[in-house]
Design a protein around this motif. Structure first.
Motif, PDB file in Angstrom:
ATOM      1  N   ARG A  55       0.807  -1.214   0.000  1.00  0.00           N
ATOM      2  CA  ARG A  55       0.000   0.000   0.000  1.00  0.00           C
ATOM      3  C   ARG A  55       0.839   1.262   0.000  1.00  0.00           C
ATOM      4  NH1 ARG A  55      -5.430  -0.326   3.452  1.00  0.00           N
ATOM      5  NH2 ARG A  55      -5.850  -2.464   3.004  1.00  0.00           N
ATOM      6  N   SER A  89       6.422   8.637  -2.688  1.00  0.00           N
ATOM      7  CA  SER A  89       5.908   9.971  -2.386  1.00  0.00           C
ATOM      8  C   SER A  89       6.365  10.961  -3.449  1.00  0.00           C
ATOM      9  CB  SER A  89       6.387  10.418  -1.007  1.00  0.00           C
ATOM     10  OG  SER A  89       7.795  10.465  -0.990  1.00  0.00           O
ATOM     11  N   ARG A 140      -7.489   8.727  -3.919  1.00  0.00           N
ATOM     12  CA  ARG A 140      -7.646   8.161  -2.577  1.00  0.00           C
ATOM     13  C   ARG A 140      -7.850   6.647  -2.670  1.00  0.00           C
ATOM     14  NH1 ARG A 140      -4.598  11.051  -0.761  1.00  0.00           N
ATOM     15  NH2 ARG A 140      -4.630   9.422   0.756  1.00  0.00           N
ATOM     16  N   ALA A 163      -4.604   5.094  -3.025  1.00  0.00           N
ATOM     17  CA  ALA A 163      -3.862   5.147  -1.765  1.00  0.00           C
ATOM     18  C   ALA A 163      -4.377   4.146  -0.735  1.00  0.00           C
ATOM     19  CB  ALA A 163      -3.926   6.563  -1.184  1.00  0.00           C
TER      20      ALA A 163
END
Length: 154
Positions: free
Chosen positions: A6, A10, A84, A87
């Protein structure tokens, strides 16, 4: 066994990195992302078009402008939810499922009005495909954090 990670990279390199996601979620992400971008662009173009309409029919132009702002806003939300989803946020999967349901309602309403726009049904079918992909067993396991688990026991 597949190892689902997961932790995307970055920064700018991680923005579109789909490493570690099941293939189903990768495809779903791109469908939602592209659909959201197209919705934003369509909304912006519609807003520009409504400016011409203000000269002839200000009330209709106002309604069109509001609808195009709504379309652009939904597109932005769709892009945010897609990121999202990527993510690992389960709530984003639910939010995108709700957007797919709204697309169905809009297609039904538009079809009942006799406007004859097949585009709403096509948009719904694409959203349905992206939604189904998010809820398949491998993505379910990825969201649960159980690497390699391919069962859908809920």
């Amino acid at each position: 066994m597949t190892n689902f990670s997961r932790a995307p990279r970055s920064g700018a390199a991680g923005l579109f990195s789909l490493a570690g996601l099941p293939v189903e979620l990768k495809v779903s992400f791109w469908i939602w992302f592209a659909g959201g971008v197209l919705s934003v662009l369509g909304g912006l173009l519609g807003m520009l078009g409504s400016l011409v309409l203000f000269a002839a029919a200000p009330a209709a132009a106002t309604a069109v402008l509001i609808l195009m702002l709504l379309a652009a806003s939904v597109g932005v939300a769709q892009v945010v939810f897609a990121f999202r989803l990527k993510a690992g946020r389960a709530w984003a999967r639910v939010a995108l499922t709700v957007l797919a349901a709204i697309t169905l309602v809009l297609a039904v309403v538009n079809g009942a009005s006799g406007a004859g726009q097949a585009g709403n049904w096509i948009a719904f079918l694409v959203a349905l495909a992206a939604t189904v992909l998010m809820w398949l067993p491998r993505p379910q396991a990825w969201f649960r954090g159980a690497p390699g688990r391919n069962t859908s026991a809920e």
